[in-house]
Design a protein around this motif. Structure first.
Motif, PDB file in Angstrom:
ATOM      1  N   SER A 168       2.933  -0.529   6.850  1.00 20.77           N
ATOM      2  CA  SER A 168       2.057   0.434   6.168  1.00 20.77           C
ATOM      3  C   SER A 168       1.514  -0.160   4.869  1.00 20.77           C
ATOM      4  O   SER A 168       0.346   0.038   4.531  1.00 20.77           O
ATOM      5  CB  SER A 168       2.809   1.732   5.896  1.00 20.77           C
ATOM      6  OG  SER A 168       3.919   1.483   5.071  1.00 20.77           O
ATOM      7  N   VAL A 182     -10.832  -4.749   2.022  1.00 22.34           N
ATOM      8  CA  VAL A 182     -12.109  -4.567   2.721  1.00 22.34           C
ATOM      9  C   VAL A 182     -13.003  -3.613   1.941  1.00 22.34           C
ATOM     10  O   VAL A 182     -14.210  -3.848   1.787  1.00 22.34           O
ATOM     11  CB  VAL A 182     -11.867  -4.068   4.164  1.00 22.34           C
ATOM     12  CG1 VAL A 182     -13.154  -3.608   4.810  1.00 22.34           C
ATOM     13  CG2 VAL A 182     -11.217  -5.163   4.994  1.00 22.34           C
ATOM     14  N   LEU A 183     -12.445  -2.521   1.446  1.00 22.27           N
ATOM     15  CA  LEU A 183     -13.244  -1.568   0.670  1.00 22.27           C
ATOM     16  C   LEU A 183     -13.770  -2.192  -0.620  1.00 22.27           C
ATOM     17  O   LEU A 183     -14.925  -1.966  -0.999  1.00 22.27           O
ATOM     18  CB  LEU A 183     -12.420  -0.320   0.355  1.00 22.27           C
ATOM     19  CG  LEU A 183     -12.161   0.606   1.538  1.00 22.27           C
ATOM     20  CD1 LEU A 183     -11.254   1.751   1.123  1.00 22.27           C
ATOM     21  CD2 LEU A 183     -13.457   1.124   2.108  1.00 22.27           C
ATOM     22  N   VAL A 231      -1.207  -2.691   5.830  1.00 19.09           N
ATOM     23  CA  VAL A 231      -2.463  -2.035   6.196  1.00 19.09           C
ATOM     24  C   VAL A 231      -3.167  -1.520   4.949  1.00 19.09           C
ATOM     25  O   VAL A 231      -4.392  -1.631   4.821  1.00 19.09           O
ATOM     26  CB  VAL A 231      -2.198  -0.892   7.215  1.00 19.09           C
ATOM     27  CG1 VAL A 231      -3.424  -0.035   7.412  1.00 19.09           C
ATOM     28  CG2 VAL A 231      -1.727  -1.471   8.534  1.00 19.09           C
ATOM     29  N   MET A 232      -2.405  -0.981   4.004  1.00 22.29           N
ATOM     30  CA  MET A 232      -2.992  -0.460   2.780  1.00 22.29           C
ATOM     31  C   MET A 232      -3.661  -1.586   1.979  1.00 22.29           C
ATOM     32  O   MET A 232      -4.773  -1.419   1.465  1.00 22.29           O
ATOM     33  CB  MET A 232      -1.921   0.213   1.923  1.00 22.29           C
ATOM     34  CG  MET A 232      -2.458   0.854   0.670  1.00 22.29           C
ATOM     35  SD  MET A 232      -1.219   1.710  -0.275  1.00 22.29           S
ATOM     36  CE  MET A 232      -0.125   0.376  -0.710  1.00 22.29           C
ATOM     37  N   VAL A 268      -4.847  -4.492   3.167  1.00 16.52           N
ATOM     38  CA  VAL A 268      -6.014  -4.990   3.898  1.00 16.52           C
ATOM     39  C   VAL A 268      -7.188  -4.025   3.779  1.00 16.52           C
ATOM     40  O   VAL A 268      -8.329  -4.433   3.534  1.00 16.52           O
ATOM     41  CB  VAL A 268      -5.650  -5.260   5.372  1.00 16.52           C
ATOM     42  CG1 VAL A 268      -6.886  -5.529   6.202  1.00 16.52           C
ATOM     43  CG2 VAL A 268      -4.678  -6.413   5.479  1.00 16.52           C
ATOM     44  N   VAL A 269      -6.909  -2.735   3.944  1.00 19.77           N
ATOM     45  CA  VAL A 269      -7.982  -1.744   3.833  1.00 19.77           C
ATOM     46  C   VAL A 269      -8.542  -1.722   2.415  1.00 19.77           C
ATOM     47  O   VAL A 269      -9.760  -1.637   2.219  1.00 19.77           O
ATOM     48  CB  VAL A 269      -7.473  -0.345   4.260  1.00 19.77           C
ATOM     49  CG1 VAL A 269      -8.459   0.746   3.887  1.00 19.77           C
ATOM     50  CG2 VAL A 269      -7.198  -0.324   5.755  1.00 19.77           C
ATOM     51  N   SER A 270      -7.695  -1.841   1.415  1.00 19.26           N
ATOM     52  CA  SER A 270      -8.171  -1.893   0.031  1.00 19.26           C
ATOM     53  C   SER A 270      -9.053  -3.110  -0.202  1.00 19.26           C
ATOM     54  O   SER A 270     -10.097  -3.019  -0.852  1.00 19.26           O
ATOM     55  CB  SER A 270      -6.997  -1.934  -0.936  1.00 19.26           C
ATOM     56  OG  SER A 270      -6.199  -0.790  -0.810  1.00 19.26           O
TER      57      SER A 270
END
Length: 109
Positions: A82, A92-93, A85-86, A88-90
């Motif tokens: 988790s 990308v954003l 994922v947090m 990686v998503v951060s």
């Protein structure tokens, strides 16, 4: 002398009129392009709103998470999935937000 001044003013008026016509046609073509894009987006939005995603479980994260076996969930928790994922998503954003700043491309071509 007056004739040449009159001719020069008439020529300038014709040039101004033709320039105005060219700018108007360019604006019309630009508006036509954006109108076509707007109609295509409206059509896609109406198609998406007509589809029923309720029974598929595509947008229900809790249902997808419940479908993972308990041992796999425990393993993912132990390895910190988790958090990964947090991060990686951060990232990308942040990259997407930086792309919105003019003249900042960060290696994108």
């Amino acid at each position: 002398m007056q004739f040449f001044e009159w001719l020069q003013r008439a020529f300038q008026a014709i040039i101004a009129f033709l320039t105005s016509c060219v700018n108007t046609v360019a604006d019309m073509l630009k508006d036509l392009f954006f109108w076509v894009i707007d109609m295509a987006m409206s059509f896609c939005a109406s198609l998406l709103s007509a589809m029923d995603f309720a029974g598929t479980g595509l947008l229900d994260v809790a249902q997808v998470y419940a479908g993972i076996p308990q041992e796999m969930r425990d393993f993912l928790h132990v390895i910190g999935f988790s958090n990964c994922v947090m991060v990686v998503v951060s990232a990308v954003l942040i990259k997407i937000l930086l792309q919105l700043i003019p003249f900042v491309r960060l290696g994108a071509k």
